[in-house]
Scaffold this active site. Sequence first.
Site, PDB file in Angstrom:
ATOM      1  N   ASP A  45     -10.602   1.899  -3.563  1.00 42.09           N
ATOM      2  CA  ASP A  45     -11.178   1.585  -2.259  1.00 42.09           C
ATOM      3  C   ASP A  45     -12.695   1.521  -2.329  1.00 42.09           C
ATOM      4  O   ASP A  45     -13.348   1.123  -1.374  1.00 42.09           O
ATOM      5  CB  ASP A  45     -10.787   2.661  -1.232  1.00 42.09           C
ATOM      6  CG  ASP A  45      -9.448   2.345  -0.572  1.00 42.09           C
ATOM      7  OD1 ASP A  45      -8.948   1.228  -0.755  1.00 42.09           O
ATOM      8  OD2 ASP A  45      -8.913   3.224   0.124  1.00 42.09           O
ATOM      9  N   ASP A  91       0.830  -1.203   0.000  1.00 43.39           N
ATOM     10  CA  ASP A  91       0.000   0.000   0.000  1.00 43.39           C
ATOM     11  C   ASP A  91       0.866   1.255   0.000  1.00 43.39           C
ATOM     12  O   ASP A  91       2.087   1.210   0.248  1.00 43.39           O
ATOM     13  CB  ASP A  91      -0.902  -0.029   1.246  1.00 43.39           C
ATOM     14  CG  ASP A  91      -2.236   0.653   1.004  1.00 43.39           C
ATOM     15  OD1 ASP A  91      -2.316   1.502   0.100  1.00 43.39           O
ATOM     16  OD2 ASP A  91      -3.186   0.351   1.746  1.00 43.39           O
ATOM     17  N   MET A  92       0.251   2.410  -0.244  1.00 45.87           N
ATOM     18  CA  MET A  92       0.952   3.699  -0.264  1.00 45.87           C
ATOM     19  C   MET A  92      -0.128   4.766  -0.133  1.00 45.87           C
ATOM     20  O   MET A  92      -0.864   5.008  -1.080  1.00 45.87           O
ATOM     21  CB  MET A  92       1.682   3.811  -1.605  1.00 45.87           C
ATOM     22  CG  MET A  92       2.763   4.837  -1.706  1.00 45.87           C
ATOM     23  SD  MET A  92       2.137   6.515  -1.754  1.00 45.87           S
ATOM     24  CE  MET A  92       3.645   7.398  -1.947  1.00 45.87           C
TER      25      MET A  92
HETATM   26  C1  GLA Z   1      -5.750   1.816   2.234  1.00 42.47           C
HETATM   27  C2  GLA Z   1      -6.120   0.698   1.279  1.00 42.47           C
HETATM   28  C3  GLA Z   1      -7.187  -0.161   1.901  1.00 42.47           C
HETATM   29  C4  GLA Z   1      -6.689  -0.720   3.219  1.00 42.47           C
HETATM   30  C5  GLA Z   1      -6.241   0.415   4.135  1.00 42.47           C
HETATM   31  C6  GLA Z   1      -5.565  -0.104   5.381  1.00 42.47           C
HETATM   32  O1  GLA Z   1      -6.787   2.709   2.375  1.00 42.47           O
HETATM   33  O2  GLA Z   1      -6.531   1.209   0.062  1.00 42.47           O
HETATM   34  O3  GLA Z   1      -7.537  -1.215   1.041  1.00 42.47           O
HETATM   35  O4  GLA Z   1      -5.607  -1.588   2.982  1.00 42.47           O
HETATM   36  O5  GLA Z   1      -5.357   1.292   3.493  1.00 42.47           O
HETATM   37  O6  GLA Z   1      -5.179   0.900   6.212  1.00 42.47           O
END
Ligand code: GLA
Length: 740
Positions: A550, A480-481
Amino acid sequence: MGVMYQQENGLFHLYNDNISYIMKILKNGHLGHLYFGKRLHLRDDYDYIIEEKWRSQTAYIENGNGEMISLAGMMQEFPVHGNTDFRQPAFAVRMENGSAITDAKFAGARIVDGKPELSGLPATYTEDPGEAQTLQIDLIDALTGLKVTLNYTVFEKYNAIARSVCLANEGKEALHITTAMSFSLDLPDSDYEWMQFSGAWARERYQYVRPLTPGIVSVGSRAGISSQEQNPFVILKRKDTNEEQGEAIGLSLIYSGNFLAQAEVDAQDVTRLMIGLHPDSFDWKLDCGETLQLPEAVAAYTKKGLNDLSSQYHHLYRQRLCRGPWRDKGRPILLNNWEATYFDITEEKLVKIASKAKECGVELFVLDDGWFGDRRDDHAGLGDWVPSPDVLPNGIGVLADKIHALGLMFGLWFEPEMVNADSDLFRAHPDWILQTPGREPSLGRHQLVLDFSRKEVVDCIYDMMAKVMEETKLDYIKWDMNRPLTEVYSAALPYDRQGEVFHRYVLGVYDLYDRLTKRFPDVLFESCASGGARFDAGLLYYAPQAWTSDDTDAMERLKIQYGTSYGYPVASMGAHVSAVPNHQLNRITSIDTRANVAMFGTFGYELDLNLLSDEEIERVKAQIEFMKANRELLQQGDFYRILSPFKGNETEWICVSADKKHAIAAWFRVLNVVNGPVKKIRFTGLDEDTLYTVSGIEGTFYGDELMEIGVPEIENMNAHGRINTCDYMSRLYEIHAVTM
Ligand code: GLA
């Protein structure tokens, strides 16, 4: 397929069965662009294409033979800056004396079979030298000694030209490169529409179209990531081009940081299309003897509509950009615990969720955020990639063993580039973040960005991650980032190299990916950046799939996945069935509709299956069985868009097998329609002369009937006059060739 280089008249013609790309050394020594489009006959002379008109209010330069030449009206390959061409240049260089005028004249060329690797950068590749040929052209600026090598690859099987640029300082003084575009393509007219894919968090890559007019249209990112606001992929299409027919050119950058994509129309209606590193905040000091390899960009061409253009990218990126054992394999059906639990996790809870997932047929269990350091919410812990004894008192190895013992693969979430101020890593190395002296570092999601331009930072994160990967025998990583880069400045670089930090950061990310994928070649990586903020071709080289957004709402996903499909393959799109009411929109859609959208992606679940009704669980089991039976077709078949969610209430798309004997189409309708017309659902991509059956419809139909007429849409009254349709409806059609 091949490259024709006629030394005597300075002509280059790259071609395969479908496309031609033609260049010529102009009489002043610059490299001119003549043509990119449908395959032409190989000839010795296309000089009639070169336009040389005398115009007033234009500057001319003597070419050494007494002839006057102006670059203003010329189509060029690597346009220079500051003399007779006033359009955006492909490169700009600052000398020690402050001069920024550039020049680049032909110095030599060679042809190599296959495609040489780009060191430190993601790029398309060949597995066999017979698949492609690469033309390398050297240009040189005699004054500065800057050598520009343009690498062009033409592929046998893909209607695309990959180009990258390498700069070498062969002069006697340090140079500052302030612009260096990867691809610059001059087109003889401006009768195009510009398509871009823009958005925001949770609504990434919506499609926008506008006509070109004199002046500049551009998209780009200055956030240090390719971003959710814009995407490094654009299309120029003719006004009458649609999904099925017409001319279009795509331009895609294989890069994950700041970028600029733009089209400039000049006064003579010549269009200059380019893509590369964003020149804002880019200033690379190239010392004598140093080289700088710039990212690769891929231009694709079609005369057969946007579906065909997309299919060039789908095939090339899936087969010759993605790598590793997962490239050609069906992607595991996963369950991710994020929307099921958020940070509220215990070993017992996770095993319970995983057990139910296994019972339903899931193959991979992914433990998302919160398993490490002091990460009990999003204020602490990033940077401490050490399993938390508070959350997992038995250790992460025990959890991994339990998941593996269930017969599931095990995956973990990491956010390697970030650190919270409340972390052991930050307390030990407060100078390891990107921060400008004297300025307060901005926070994004309460976190700071590690200075990945520094090798010792990348080394430290690598060691921590590798240890956990070993201990858990990890099968999958979600990388993730979650924030853009701000106050970009590296404590490890001198003042005159600060303009390099954005790019060096991305190189650091690629370096970590490279080391981890080499040491753990079997691990499947999925990239993510608050959903789809770094969905680009650069990361597909390391991580063959990416969390698309998301936003897991099925109706919203129609637009997101449809828009994403223009430049990226279905197998790259992470797509999950989540709980209802949906966590982003509160919308309630059926479990079938949610799955019907997610199946056109890598497919998984992001909810606690223990909370579903028995009836829903039966549906989930059936969905997983269907996906397992059809994932090769869905993830590796040919994807065609049919009805656009950007244009109306209905969306439709189809995946067709390479032999056209099997296809799965999906139809979606957002809002129900009362007493509407009985429309037909038409299909695309089938074989006109093959006889097919369509699931749920009696009889057999030739491909031409299914593509020209279609099958009836669902009626909203059943035989007894009762309404049998609702909002958010969907339907899958399985189409099979009849075997005689
Ligand atoms: C980001 C990702 C999500 C999840 C959260 C966890 O928002 O896009 O899918 O992994 O971080 O903190």
